[in-house]
Design a protein around this motif. Sequence first.
Motif, PDB file in Angstrom:
ATOM      1  N   GLN A  90       0.660  -1.161   0.057  1.00  0.00           N
ATOM      2  CA  GLN A  90      -0.093   0.034   0.058  1.00  0.00           C
ATOM      3  C   GLN A  90       0.898   1.487   0.125  1.00  0.00           C
ATOM      4  O   GLN A  90       1.571   1.569   0.895  1.00  0.00           O
ATOM      5  N   ASN A  91       0.886   2.090  -1.045  1.00  0.00           N
ATOM      6  CA  ASN A  91       1.527   3.052  -0.840  1.00  0.00           C
ATOM      7  C   ASN A  91       0.996   4.386  -1.371  1.00  0.00           C
ATOM      8  O   ASN A  91       1.204   5.530  -1.452  1.00  0.00           O
ATOM      9  N   ARG A  92      -0.613   4.293  -1.813  1.00  0.00           N
ATOM     10  CA  ARG A  92      -1.357   5.469  -1.937  1.00  0.00           C
ATOM     11  C   ARG A  92      -2.793   4.678  -1.420  1.00  0.00           C
ATOM     12  O   ARG A  92      -3.268   3.558  -1.963  1.00  0.00           O
ATOM     13  N   PRO A  93      -3.646   5.460  -0.860  1.00  0.00           N
ATOM     14  CA  PRO A  93      -4.727   4.918  -0.319  1.00  0.00           C
ATOM     15  C   PRO A  93      -6.002   4.617  -1.353  1.00  0.00           C
ATOM     16  O   PRO A  93      -6.423   3.753  -1.386  1.00  0.00           O
ATOM     17  N   ALA A  94      -6.320   5.676  -2.325  1.00  0.00           N
ATOM     18  CA  ALA A  94      -7.424   5.206  -3.032  1.00  0.00           C
ATOM     19  C   ALA A  94      -7.296   4.336  -4.232  1.00  0.00           C
ATOM     20  O   ALA A  94      -6.232   4.068  -4.458  1.00  0.00           O
ATOM     21  N   PHE A  95      -8.404   3.907  -4.742  1.00  0.00           N
ATOM     22  CA  PHE A  95      -8.231   2.830  -5.740  1.00  0.00           C
ATOM     23  C   PHE A  95      -8.692   3.477  -6.950  1.00  0.00           C
ATOM     24  O   PHE A  95     -10.187   4.060  -7.072  1.00  0.00           O
ATOM     25  N   THR A  96      -8.133   3.564  -8.106  1.00  0.00           N
ATOM     26  CA  THR A  96      -8.872   4.190  -9.211  1.00  0.00           C
ATOM     27  C   THR A  96      -9.665   2.694 -10.043  1.00  0.00           C
ATOM     28  O   THR A  96      -9.085   1.700  -9.694  1.00  0.00           O
ATOM     29  N   THR A  97     -10.359   3.215 -11.022  1.00  0.00           N
ATOM     30  CA  THR A  97     -11.289   2.092 -11.516  1.00  0.00           C
ATOM     31  C   THR A  97     -10.074   1.120 -12.230  1.00  0.00           C
ATOM     32  O   THR A  97     -10.325  -0.272 -12.243  1.00  0.00           O
ATOM     33  N   GLU A  98      -8.981   1.598 -12.942  1.00  0.00           N
ATOM     34  CA  GLU A  98      -7.897   0.752 -13.534  1.00  0.00           C
ATOM     35  C   GLU A  98      -7.338  -0.029 -12.444  1.00  0.00           C
ATOM     36  O   GLU A  98      -7.340  -1.423 -12.489  1.00  0.00           O
ATOM     37  N   GLU A  99      -7.398   0.249 -11.326  1.00  0.00           N
ATOM     38  CA  GLU A  99      -6.610  -0.625 -10.087  1.00  0.00           C
ATOM     39  C   GLU A  99      -7.591  -1.538  -9.689  1.00  0.00           C
ATOM     40  O   GLU A  99      -7.195  -2.977  -9.343  1.00  0.00           O
ATOM     41  N   VAL A 100      -8.997  -1.226  -9.522  1.00  0.00           N
ATOM     42  CA  VAL A 100     -10.030  -2.209  -9.010  1.00  0.00           C
ATOM     43  C   VAL A 100      -9.912  -3.246 -10.175  1.00  0.00           C
ATOM     44  O   VAL A 100      -9.927  -4.530  -9.881  1.00  0.00           O
ATOM     45  N   ALA A 101      -9.913  -2.889 -11.443  1.00  0.00           N
ATOM     46  CA  ALA A 101     -10.073  -3.934 -12.424  1.00  0.00           C
ATOM     47  C   ALA A 101      -8.694  -4.965 -12.506  1.00  0.00           C
ATOM     48  O   ALA A 101      -8.937  -6.122 -12.664  1.00  0.00           O
ATOM     49  N   ARG A 102      -7.590  -4.296 -12.237  1.00  0.00           N
ATOM     50  CA  ARG A 102      -6.441  -4.987 -12.009  1.00  0.00           C
ATOM     51  C   ARG A 102      -6.462  -6.093 -11.155  1.00  0.00           C
ATOM     52  O   ARG A 102      -6.140  -7.290 -11.225  1.00  0.00           O
ATOM     53  N   ALA A 103      -7.035  -5.790  -9.919  1.00  0.00           N
ATOM     54  CA  ALA A 103      -6.879  -6.488  -8.687  1.00  0.00           C
ATOM     55  C   ALA A 103      -7.831  -7.639  -8.937  1.00  0.00           C
ATOM     56  O   ALA A 103      -7.770  -8.867  -8.617  1.00  0.00           O
ATOM     57  N   GLN A 104      -8.996  -7.319  -9.551  1.00  0.00           N
ATOM     58  CA  GLN A 104     -10.078  -8.439 -10.123  1.00  0.00           C
ATOM     59  C   GLN A 104      -9.536  -9.360 -11.130  1.00  0.00           C
ATOM     60  O   GLN A 104      -9.646 -10.519 -10.818  1.00  0.00           O
ATOM     61  N   THR A 105      -8.917  -8.917 -12.083  1.00  0.00           N
ATOM     62  CA  THR A 105      -8.120  -9.880 -12.983  1.00  0.00           C
ATOM     63  C   THR A 105      -7.208 -10.619 -12.427  1.00  0.00           C
ATOM     64  O   THR A 105      -7.011 -11.920 -12.445  1.00  0.00           O
ATOM     65  N   TYR A 106      -6.330 -10.147 -11.539  1.00  0.00           N
ATOM     66  CA  TYR A 106      -5.560 -10.937 -10.670  1.00  0.00           C
ATOM     67  C   TYR A 106      -5.756 -12.069 -10.049  1.00  0.00           C
ATOM     68  O   TYR A 106      -5.392 -13.132 -10.176  1.00  0.00           O
ATOM     69  N   LYS A 107      -7.061 -11.577  -9.184  1.00  0.00           N
ATOM     70  CA  LYS A 107      -7.426 -12.827  -8.115  1.00  0.00           C
ATOM     71  C   LYS A 107      -8.232 -13.879  -9.136  1.00  0.00           C
ATOM     72  O   LYS A 107      -8.208 -14.954  -8.717  1.00  0.00           O
ATOM     73  N   ALA A 108      -8.992 -13.188  -9.951  1.00  0.00           N
ATOM     74  CA  ALA A 108      -9.591 -14.307 -10.949  1.00  0.00           C
ATOM     75  C   ALA A 108      -8.565 -15.170 -11.480  1.00  0.00           C
ATOM     76  O   ALA A 108      -8.827 -16.369 -11.982  1.00  0.00           O
ATOM     77  N   ARG A 109      -7.422 -14.705 -12.017  1.00  0.00           N
ATOM     78  CA  ARG A 109      -6.311 -15.483 -12.685  1.00  0.00           C
ATOM     79  C   ARG A 109      -5.720 -16.550 -11.810  1.00  0.00           C
ATOM     80  O   ARG A 109      -5.703 -17.595 -11.985  1.00  0.00           O
ATOM     81  N   ASP A 110      -5.171 -15.885 -10.724  1.00  0.00           N
ATOM     82  CA  ASP A 110      -4.449 -16.759  -9.884  1.00  0.00           C
ATOM     83  C   ASP A 110      -5.464 -17.472  -8.948  1.00  0.00           C
ATOM     84  O   ASP A 110      -4.932 -18.550  -8.346  1.00  0.00           O
ATOM     85  N   TYR A 111      -6.522 -16.990  -8.509  1.00  0.00           N
ATOM     86  CA  TYR A 111      -7.199 -17.664  -7.513  1.00  0.00           C
ATOM     87  C   TYR A 111      -8.601 -17.729  -8.109  1.00  0.00           C
ATOM     88  O   TYR A 111      -9.543 -17.345  -7.503  1.00  0.00           O
ATOM     89  N   PRO A 112      -8.874 -18.726  -9.227  1.00  0.00           N
ATOM     90  CA  PRO A 112     -10.300 -18.829  -9.745  1.00  0.00           C
ATOM     91  C   PRO A 112     -11.243 -19.337  -8.663  1.00  0.00           C
ATOM     92  O   PRO A 112     -10.788 -20.371  -8.106  1.00  0.00           O
ATOM     93  N   SER A 113     -12.389 -18.882  -8.710  1.00  0.00           N
ATOM     94  CA  SER A 113     -13.279 -19.351  -7.553  1.00  0.00           C
ATOM     95  C   SER A 113     -13.891 -20.566  -7.897  1.00  0.00           C
ATOM     96  O   SER A 113     -14.529 -21.302  -6.920  1.00  0.00           O
ATOM     97  N   ASN A 114     -13.554 -21.243  -8.886  1.00  0.00           N
ATOM     98  CA  ASN A 114     -14.209 -22.459  -9.422  1.00  0.00           C
ATOM     99  C   ASN A 114     -13.126 -23.649  -9.385  1.00  0.00           C
ATOM    100  O   ASN A 114     -13.285 -24.916  -9.878  1.00  0.00           O
ATOM    101  N   VAL A 115     -11.872 -23.288  -9.041  1.00  0.00           N
ATOM    102  CA  VAL A 115     -10.934 -24.086  -8.952  1.00  0.00           C
ATOM    103  C   VAL A 115     -11.147 -25.607  -8.252  1.00  0.00           C
ATOM    104  O   VAL A 115     -11.235 -26.588  -8.504  1.00  0.00           O
TER     105      VAL A 115
END
Lengths: 144, 144
Positions: free
Chosen positions: B4-29
Amino acid sequence: MTIQNRPAFTTEEVARAQTYKARDYPSNVDPRIESLVREMISGFADKWTVVILDTLWDEGTLRFSDLARHVTGISQKMLTQTLRRMERDGLVVRKTYACVPPKVEYSLSPLGLTLGAAFCNVWIWAIENHDAVAAARTTFDGDE
Amino acid sequence: MTIQNRPAFTTEEVARAQTYKARDYPSNVDPRIESLVREMISGFADKWTVVILDTLWDEGTLRFSDLARHVTGISQKMLTQTLRRMERDGLVVRKTYACVPPKVEYSLSPLGLTLGAAFCNVWIWAIENHDAVAAARTTFDGDE
DNA sequence: CGGTATCCACTTAGATACTG
DNA sequence: CAGTATCTAAGTGGATACCG
């Protein structure tokens, strides 16, 4: 900034996060703020809210009954209640279609998405550390 | 990586976090993993656990009575109960001193510290968005 | 389908009293 | 100081039935 590009936290990273939070958000700036935040955390930190947030974060948009299927074990009452509260708090958007049979879709609002992003590390922590927790429990229960 | 080096989340950052989690930790593994994680989240996502975690994360080591003072509104019973559960889960270390009067110190374990680091963004989110939530509530209550 | 309303069992948590 | 034990009030949540 990357919200998350590697799962585990090293000792240094923990220390850095701690320093960062203490510097930019000292716990003693304003006791009223602190108590307000406590109140907010208390509000969101319940079983179902977090699981629903997780589900909508993963799945995007879901109908009421699909949500009920994904959130195993929840009763219709609690699902409705929790969704209402989340909608009231501005986390969830509820979209109704005037058709028969009725159709209602739920998704995260922009605000809800940012909370989801904030929770991302917690979910990953849960995935990665559930063995460690299970082991701790066994140890604790063994020599109690 | 910075946690964490900056508080707020931009739209792009939210999207990136989502993509990341979905890719590495898919909910259906593995549905079993998924349900275990749900169970863990349900266990930690209660009011007092999160507030105690926050307090120990901020303050380091605290005695039982100091903890009670910091965690406003908690009863002695719930404090003891929650601390025991956190100790059992390996999040908290309890150190007793054999003296009179008794002295017991609580602090986060290494595992607890990593959970605290994971929660860091959530706390910051709460600090930064409590106005937005309050506003959402007013709007919702206004035209209900 | 997507709720709401009512009832009831169960859990939870606070208050109080007591202990090492 | 740091608990444990007991009792009780209040809240939570599930089951069921019904409605738009």
